[in-house]
Write a protein that holds these residues in place. Structure first.
Motif, PDB file in Angstrom:
ATOM      1  N   LEU A   1       0.820  -1.211   0.000  1.00 50.22           N
ATOM      2  CA  LEU A   1       0.000   0.000   0.000  1.00 50.22           C
ATOM      3  C   LEU A   1       0.856   1.264   0.000  1.00 50.22           C
ATOM      4  N   SER A   2       2.085   1.175   0.580  1.00 49.90           N
ATOM      5  CA  SER A   2       2.979   2.332   0.595  1.00 49.90           C
ATOM      6  C   SER A   2       3.274   2.800  -0.825  1.00 49.90           C
ATOM      7  N   ALA A   3       3.612   1.844  -1.699  1.00 50.17           N
ATOM      8  CA  ALA A   3       3.930   2.201  -3.082  1.00 50.17           C
ATOM      9  C   ALA A   3       2.707   2.791  -3.771  1.00 50.17           C
ATOM     10  N   ILE A   4       1.523   2.204  -3.503  1.00 45.44           N
ATOM     11  CA  ILE A   4       0.300   2.691  -4.149  1.00 45.44           C
ATOM     12  C   ILE A   4      -0.037   4.098  -3.668  1.00 45.44           C
ATOM     13  N   VAL A   5       0.018   4.303  -2.335  1.00 50.50           N
ATOM     14  CA  VAL A   5      -0.306   5.630  -1.785  1.00 50.50           C
ATOM     15  C   VAL A   5       0.694   6.669  -2.289  1.00 50.50           C
ATOM     16  N   GLY A   6       1.999   6.304  -2.282  1.00 42.67           N
ATOM     17  CA  GLY A   6       3.030   7.238  -2.777  1.00 42.67           C
ATOM     18  C   GLY A   6       2.790   7.613  -4.227  1.00 42.67           C
ATOM     19  N   ALA A   7       2.397   6.623  -5.040  1.00 39.65           N
ATOM     20  CA  ALA A   7       2.138   6.901  -6.457  1.00 39.65           C
ATOM     21  C   ALA A   7       0.915   7.798  -6.614  1.00 39.65           C
ATOM     22  N   LEU A   8      -0.143   7.508  -5.862  1.00 38.92           N
ATOM     23  CA  LEU A   8      -1.402   8.235  -6.065  1.00 38.92           C
ATOM     24  C   LEU A   8      -1.349   9.669  -5.547  1.00 38.92           C
ATOM     25  N   ILE A   9      -0.642   9.901  -4.421  1.00 37.16           N
ATOM     26  CA  ILE A   9      -0.696  11.261  -3.855  1.00 37.16           C
ATOM     27  C   ILE A   9       0.542  12.091  -4.166  1.00 37.16           C
ATOM     28  N   ILE A  10       1.632  11.464  -4.636  1.00 32.68           N
ATOM     29  CA  ILE A  10       2.834  12.257  -4.937  1.00 32.68           C
ATOM     30  C   ILE A  10       3.266  12.077  -6.396  1.00 32.68           C
ATOM     31  N   LEU A  11       3.578  10.834  -6.801  1.00 35.67           N
ATOM     32  CA  LEU A  11       4.198  10.624  -8.116  1.00 35.67           C
ATOM     33  C   LEU A  11       3.265  10.995  -9.269  1.00 35.67           C
ATOM     34  N   LEU A  12       2.014  10.537  -9.224  1.00 39.33           N
ATOM     35  CA  LEU A  12       1.109  10.829 -10.341  1.00 39.33           C
ATOM     36  C   LEU A  12       0.765  12.318 -10.433  1.00 39.33           C
ATOM     37  N   PRO A  13       0.444  13.004  -9.299  1.00 40.79           N
ATOM     38  CA  PRO A  13       0.240  14.460  -9.422  1.00 40.79           C
ATOM     39  C   PRO A  13       1.475  15.174  -9.976  1.00 40.79           C
ATOM     40  N   VAL A  14       2.681  14.770  -9.519  1.00 44.24           N
ATOM     41  CA  VAL A  14       3.907  15.406 -10.035  1.00 44.24           C
ATOM     42  C   VAL A  14       4.072  15.092 -11.526  1.00 44.24           C
ATOM     43  N   GLY A  15       3.796  13.843 -11.910  1.00 45.34           N
ATOM     44  CA  GLY A  15       3.894  13.456 -13.328  1.00 45.34           C
ATOM     45  C   GLY A  15       2.962  14.283 -14.201  1.00 45.34           C
ATOM     46  N   ARG A  16       1.741  14.501 -13.721  1.00 45.42           N
ATOM     47  CA  ARG A  16       0.773  15.321 -14.482  1.00 45.42           C
ATOM     48  C   ARG A  16       1.289  16.748 -14.635  1.00 45.42           C
ATOM     49  N   LEU A  17       1.785  17.317 -13.521  1.00 45.83           N
ATOM     50  CA  LEU A  17       2.250  18.710 -13.561  1.00 45.83           C
ATOM     51  C   LEU A  17       3.440  18.851 -14.517  1.00 45.83           C
ATOM     52  N   VAL A  18       4.391  17.900 -14.433  1.00 41.73           N
ATOM     53  CA  VAL A  18       5.564  17.962 -15.317  1.00 41.73           C
ATOM     54  C   VAL A  18       5.128  17.805 -16.769  1.00 41.73           C
ATOM     55  N   GLY A  19       4.188  16.887 -17.029  1.00 40.61           N
ATOM     56  CA  GLY A  19       3.694  16.672 -18.395  1.00 40.61           C
ATOM     57  C   GLY A  19       3.053  17.934 -18.971  1.00 40.61           C
ATOM     58  N   ILE A  20       2.252  18.611 -18.155  1.00 40.09           N
ATOM     59  CA  ILE A  20       1.575  19.825 -18.626  1.00 40.09           C
ATOM     60  C   ILE A  20       2.583  20.951 -18.868  1.00 40.09           C
ATOM     61  N   ILE A  21       3.559  21.092 -17.955  1.00 36.58           N
ATOM     62  CA  ILE A  21       4.583  22.141 -18.146  1.00 36.58           C
ATOM     63  C   ILE A  21       5.408  21.830 -19.400  1.00 36.58           C
ATOM     64  N   TYR A  22       5.749  20.545 -19.602  1.00 37.61           N
ATOM     65  CA  TYR A  22       6.545  20.165 -20.781  1.00 37.61           C
ATOM     66  C   TYR A  22       5.768  20.428 -22.070  1.00 37.61           C
ATOM     67  N   ALA A  23       4.456  20.072 -22.060  1.00 41.89           N
ATOM     68  CA  ALA A  23       3.659  20.199 -23.298  1.00 41.89           C
ATOM     69  C   ALA A  23       3.308  21.650 -23.597  1.00 41.89           C
ATOM     70  N   LEU A  24       3.003  22.432 -22.575  1.00 40.01           N
ATOM     71  CA  LEU A  24       2.461  23.776 -22.806  1.00 40.01           C
ATOM     72  C   LEU A  24       3.456  24.898 -22.521  1.00 40.01           C
ATOM     73  N   GLY A  25       4.547  24.602 -21.786  1.00 42.26           N
ATOM     74  CA  GLY A  25       5.525  25.641 -21.439  1.00 42.26           C
ATOM     75  C   GLY A  25       6.053  26.382 -22.669  1.00 42.26           C
TER      76      GLY A  25
END
Ligand SMILES: [Zn+2]
Length: 214
Positions: free
Chosen positions: A107-131
């Protein structure tokens, strides 16, 4: 403005746009900046281009990314009861399951992915695509792929669910112990608000049209 009824010629299918709520088809028209195109049947918003929207989206994503770094770096909560105090960070919350044995550890890996890694991945993806677009440049290589992945990950990025869970838990324990909010708690609240504002600003169809034109 309301878009026209569609022409269903097979060679003109790329000029059609479907309403996301009632599936009614319309002919894709040029919508002026500041105007809003609505479905002729249910009046849902189809296109809503706004001046400076991409720069605002990138700024909000960048602000949220900085707040996420603060949220995982500083203390999140401090709880004191009967003279015993305990402080916890977001990372402590994620790794709490790893300390448990058996089925709970993954569950640690799942929680870490859902609340930290995936939000960060989305933000980086949007900055990369639209920056680059926000700076008036050509989009970077694979900008469309980065934007598509960021949009598809949206249901799985659950930073706001985490803060909601924390709020519910605090209501339960506030009568039993004294609770102090750390700077990371407010950073997390701020980043959830910025992510919500960014997602509200994004008109996916308008961005796809801009990326397709470049
Ligand atoms: Zn509709």
């Amino acid at each position: 403005m309301t878009l026209a009824e569609p022409s269903l010629r097979p060679d003109r299918l790329d000029t059609l746009i479907a309403c996301p709520h009632c599936d009614c088809l319309h002919t894709l028209a040029s919508v002026p900046v500041g105007a809003t195109a609505r479905c002729s049947r249910c009046h849902s918003v189809l296109l809503s281009p706004r001046r400076g929207a991409i720069a605002t989206i990138v700024s909000l994503a960048f602000g949220a990314l900085i707040l996420m770094i603060s949220a995982v770096s500083f203390p999140f909560l401090e709880i004191e009861a009967s003279g015993i105090s305990s402080a916890a960070s977001v990372i402590d919350a994620v790794t709490a399951f790893a300390e448990a044995s058996g089925m709970m550890a993954p569950l640690s890996a799942i929680v870490g992915a859902l609340i930290i890694l995936l939000p960060v991945g989305r933000l980086v993806g949007i900055i990369y695509a639209l920056g680059p677009l926000a700076m008036g440049r050509q989009p970077a290589a694979h900008a469309g792929l980065a934007f598509r992945v960021a949009m598809r990950l949206r249901p799985w990025a659950m930073a706001e669910i985490f803060i909601l869970g924390v709020a519910v838990a605090l209501v339960k324990i506030v009568g039993l112990a004294s609770v102090e909010f750390g700077s990371a708690f407010w950073a997390f609240v701020g980043l959830v608000l910025l992510i919500a504002a960014k997602d509200t600003m994004i008109c996916e169809r308008s961005i796809w049209r801009i990326l397709a034109r470049k």
